[in-house]
Design a protein around this motif. Structure first.
Motif, PDB file in Angstrom:
ATOM      1  N   TYR A 154       0.824  -1.217   0.000  1.00 12.90           N
ATOM      2  CA  TYR A 154       0.000   0.000   0.000  1.00 12.90           C
ATOM      3  C   TYR A 154       0.855   1.262   0.000  1.00 12.90           C
ATOM      4  O   TYR A 154       0.450   2.281  -0.529  1.00 12.90           O
ATOM      5  CB  TYR A 154      -0.971  -0.004   1.199  1.00 12.90           C
ATOM      6  CG  TYR A 154      -0.337  -0.254   2.542  1.00 12.90           C
ATOM      7  CD1 TYR A 154       0.336   0.754   3.212  1.00 12.90           C
ATOM      8  CD2 TYR A 154      -0.423  -1.506   3.143  1.00 12.90           C
ATOM      9  CE1 TYR A 154       0.918   0.522   4.450  1.00 12.90           C
ATOM     10  CE2 TYR A 154       0.152  -1.746   4.376  1.00 12.90           C
ATOM     11  CZ  TYR A 154       0.830  -0.736   5.029  1.00 12.90           C
ATOM     12  OH  TYR A 154       1.392  -0.972   6.245  1.00 12.90           O
ATOM     13  N   PHE A 155       2.060   1.173   0.594  1.00 13.75           N
ATOM     14  CA  PHE A 155       2.954   2.333   0.561  1.00 13.75           C
ATOM     15  C   PHE A 155       3.588   2.500  -0.817  1.00 13.75           C
ATOM     16  O   PHE A 155       3.605   3.610  -1.383  1.00 13.75           O
ATOM     17  CB  PHE A 155       4.048   2.193   1.618  1.00 13.75           C
ATOM     18  CG  PHE A 155       5.144   3.206   1.475  1.00 13.75           C
ATOM     19  CD1 PHE A 155       4.944   4.528   1.844  1.00 13.75           C
ATOM     20  CD2 PHE A 155       6.378   2.852   0.912  1.00 13.75           C
ATOM     21  CE1 PHE A 155       5.960   5.472   1.694  1.00 13.75           C
ATOM     22  CE2 PHE A 155       7.383   3.790   0.754  1.00 13.75           C
ATOM     23  CZ  PHE A 155       7.167   5.102   1.145  1.00 13.75           C
ATOM     24  N   ASN A 156       4.106   1.412  -1.368  1.00 13.19           N
ATOM     25  CA  ASN A 156       4.795   1.490  -2.663  1.00 13.19           C
ATOM     26  C   ASN A 156       3.855   1.944  -3.773  1.00 13.19           C
ATOM     27  O   ASN A 156       4.224   2.758  -4.635  1.00 13.19           O
ATOM     28  CB  ASN A 156       5.409   0.134  -3.017  1.00 13.19           C
ATOM     29  CG  ASN A 156       6.597  -0.205  -2.131  1.00 13.19           C
ATOM     30  OD1 ASN A 156       7.397   0.677  -1.814  1.00 13.19           O
ATOM     31  ND2 ASN A 156       6.701  -1.457  -1.726  1.00 13.19           N
ATOM     32  N   GLN A 157       2.598   1.401  -3.772  1.00 15.45           N
ATOM     33  CA  GLN A 157       1.649   1.807  -4.809  1.00 15.45           C
ATOM     34  C   GLN A 157       1.338   3.298  -4.701  1.00 15.45           C
ATOM     35  O   GLN A 157       1.319   4.025  -5.710  1.00 15.45           O
ATOM     36  CB  GLN A 157       0.359   0.993  -4.676  1.00 15.45           C
ATOM     37  CG  GLN A 157       0.466  -0.426  -5.207  1.00 15.45           C
ATOM     38  CD  GLN A 157      -0.864  -1.147  -5.123  1.00 15.45           C
ATOM     39  OE1 GLN A 157      -1.696  -0.849  -4.272  1.00 15.45           O
ATOM     40  NE2 GLN A 157      -1.062  -2.108  -6.008  1.00 15.45           N
ATOM     41  N   ALA A 158       1.092   3.774  -3.476  1.00 13.47           N
ATOM     42  CA  ALA A 158       0.771   5.199  -3.300  1.00 13.47           C
ATOM     43  C   ALA A 158       1.968   6.079  -3.650  1.00 13.47           C
ATOM     44  O   ALA A 158       1.809   7.179  -4.198  1.00 13.47           O
ATOM     45  CB  ALA A 158       0.338   5.443  -1.862  1.00 13.47           C
ATOM     46  N   ASP A 159       3.181   5.571  -3.335  1.00 17.83           N
ATOM     47  CA  ASP A 159       4.380   6.353  -3.613  1.00 17.83           C
ATOM     48  C   ASP A 159       4.630   6.460  -5.115  1.00 17.83           C
ATOM     49  O   ASP A 159       5.083   7.507  -5.599  1.00 17.83           O
ATOM     50  CB  ASP A 159       5.582   5.711  -2.915  1.00 17.83           C
ATOM     51  CG  ASP A 159       6.820   6.580  -3.009  1.00 17.83           C
ATOM     52  OD1 ASP A 159       6.710   7.787  -2.741  1.00 17.83           O
ATOM     53  OD2 ASP A 159       7.890   6.041  -3.359  1.00 17.83           O
ATOM     54  N   ARG A 160       4.301   5.380  -5.856  1.00 24.56           N
ATOM     55  CA  ARG A 160       4.509   5.400  -7.308  1.00 24.56           C
ATOM     56  C   ARG A 160       3.381   6.148  -8.015  1.00 24.56           C
ATOM     57  O   ARG A 160       3.594   6.866  -8.967  1.00 24.56           O
ATOM     58  CB  ARG A 160       4.598   3.958  -7.857  1.00 24.56           C
ATOM     59  CG  ARG A 160       5.874   3.230  -7.521  1.00 24.56           C
ATOM     60  CD  ARG A 160       6.051   2.014  -8.417  1.00 24.56           C
ATOM     61  NE  ARG A 160       4.862   1.174  -8.458  1.00 24.56           N
ATOM     62  CZ  ARG A 160       4.630   0.164  -7.624  1.00 24.56           C
ATOM     63  NH1 ARG A 160       5.506  -0.113  -6.683  1.00 24.56           N
ATOM     64  NH2 ARG A 160       3.545  -0.557  -7.725  1.00 24.56           N
TER      65      ARG A 160
END
Length: 501
Positions: free
Chosen positions: A451-457
């Protein structure tokens, strides 16, 4: 045109990128980056790996969603019609469908049986309670009967003693009556003797009266003779006169004695009549007392038998009372056991009620509804967090969560993957249902979290995770995440766990 050395370096670079992709897949991380390879064949390999990750992610999302619903008791969950399973994954879909159907049918039957058991238990509990109350009432009544029977027995004992005393008194009175009768008989005999004596006295009085008459006649003759004698007969005349007066007095005395004797004879006759009547009455009394004495002895014998019978009845009642008291105690114990069983049945019914088999009772929210609520909360929270410094984030999140019913928790992560805020729980969340729970703290690393990586990308997109079971509450949840830039130029990721129940 690239030199061989450059081509080799590009090939080496592409191979390393593909190796990283496969490495992430091997570790279960399906959120891999799409790469642009310089060599056409390697690009196809990279695209194929990316397609595999996407397909596996779809399979895992569908399987995880179904299992998550099942874990919270939602037995009405079904595999999505849009989910496509191919090849060797088709048996997994078939097995998963079969599991959900079998569990649903099994729990429907168990629930029906449990409802019947619950009704029977409720009825049995009610009946047992009534039986226990009736047994207790009967035991109380039997105690009263026992007390009354003991009282009757005591009264019978007293009556028995009284009858024995009466019999003894009657025996003594019978003896006195016999003595009185004997005395009356003797009195009759004595009165007869008195009557005879009175007759003899009357004869003596008649004889004295005759002697007095002759003496009177003799006195008259003496007076005549004295008169003839003249002076020489004067002394004799005096004697003759005195004899005449004495005869006169004797006659009066005899007459008075005769009157007294007649009166005495008359009284003796009356006394003899009374004595005879008394003797007759004593005889009747003796006979009556004899009969009464026999009746008293019979009553005493019957009372003795009655006493023994009542004693046996009291013992029997005491035995029945003891048995009834034991039955009442057993009924009370049985009522307590049935009450416990009914309570345990009710608890089991509550457990079964947590499994959703009735569509009308399904409390799982539709994903579209959760998506809408999550989007609305995100907008509200992001507006509030825009000009918020890091030390005010917790307080801001608490204010935003006050009126939210389906937000389980919210927290903010920095651009380096480290958590900035505390994990702020929703005001309606009950923590601890699934055991020990430790919420994420400031400084915890989330770089490996999808959930962090998707939001960060995808900083302009609202990202949503697969459905999962919350370790805090056991609820069915999804994590919604979105990157935002504060007024101070810092990049953060707001993460919100939304619950479906």
């Amino acid at each position: 045109m690239m030199s061989k050395r450059s081509m080799y370096r590009q090939l080496e670079k592409d191979c390393e990128a593909i190796r990283k992709q496969t490495n992430r897949l091997a570790k279960g991380n399906l959120d891999i980056d799409k790469i642009e390879a310089g060599e056409e064949h390697l690009q196809k390999v990279s695209d194929d790996i990316n397609d595999i990750a996407i397909v596996l992610d779809e399979y895992i999302a569908e399987i995880s969603g179904v299992l998550s619903h099942l874990s919270v008791g939602d037995l009405l969950v079904q595999i999505s019609d849009t989910a496509k399973f191919y090849g060797d994954f088709i048996p997994i879909k078939t097995a998963l469908t079969k599991i959900t159907v079998s569990l649903s049918e099994t729990f429907i039957k168990i629930n029906d049986i449990m409802n019947q058991i619950n009704k029977i238990g409720e009825q049995a509990n009610h009946t047992t309670v009534l039986l226990a109350e009736n047994e207790t009432h009967i035991a109380e009544e039997m105690n009263m009967v026992t007390v009354k029977a003991d009282s009757v027995y005591e009264e019978t004992e007293r009556n028995y003693d009284s009858v024995n005393k009466i019999c003894a008194g009657m025996t003594e009175l019978m003896a006195h009556a016999k003595e009185g009768y004997a005395d009356a008989v003797q009195m009759v005999d004595a009165m007869e003797q008195v009557n005879i004596a009175s007759g003899n006295i009357s004869k003596v009085a008649d004889m004295i009266h005759s002697i007095s008459s002759q003496t009177k006649l003799l006195s008259l003759n003496a007076s005549i003779e004295a008169a003839r004698a003249g002076e020489h007969g004067r002394g004799f005349a005096v004697v003759a006169q005195e004899i005449g007066e004495l005869a006169q007095q004797t006659t009066k005395a005899v007459e008075q004695t005769g009157d007294l004797i007649e009166e005495s004879v008359s009284k003796v006759g009356e006394c003899q009549t009374v004595v005879n009547l008394t003797a007759d009455r004593f005889a009747q009394m003796k006979d009556s007392l004899g009969e009464i004495n026999e009746d008293s002895l019979e009553i005493a014998r019957n009372t003795a038998k009655q006493k023994e019978n009542i004693k046996g009845m009291v013992d029997t009642i005491a035995g029945i009372s003891s048995t009834i008291q034991n039955n009442a105690a057993l009924a009370q114990e049985n009522a307590g056991t049935n009450a416990c069983l009914y309570e345990e049945t009710a608890k089991l019914k509550e457990v079964l009620d947590t499994f959703i088999i009735d569509p009308a009772k399904r409390v799982v929210l539709k994903k579209s509804l959760v998506d809408n609520e999550a989007g609305a909360f995100m907008k509200k929270a992001l507006r509030a967090l825009k000009d918020c410094t890091e030390n005010k984030i917790d307080e801001t999140l608490k204010d935003c969560l006050k009126e939210e019913a389906h937000v389980e928790c919210a927290y903010v992560i920095g651009s380096d993957g480290r958590q900035i805020s505390h994990t702020v729980m929703g005001h309606l969340v009950e923590v601890g249902r699934t055991g020990a729970f430790k919420p994420a703290e400031p400084g915890d690393d989330h770089k490996a979290k999808r959930y962090f990586n998707q939001a960060d990308r995808q900083r302009d997109e609202l990202c949503v995770s697969h459905e999962y079971i919350s370790s805090a509450t056991g609820n069915l949840c999804s994590t919604y995440s979105k990157a935002y830039e504060s007024d101070f130029g810092m990049i953060y990721v707001l993460c919100v766990d939304m619950k479906y129940m």
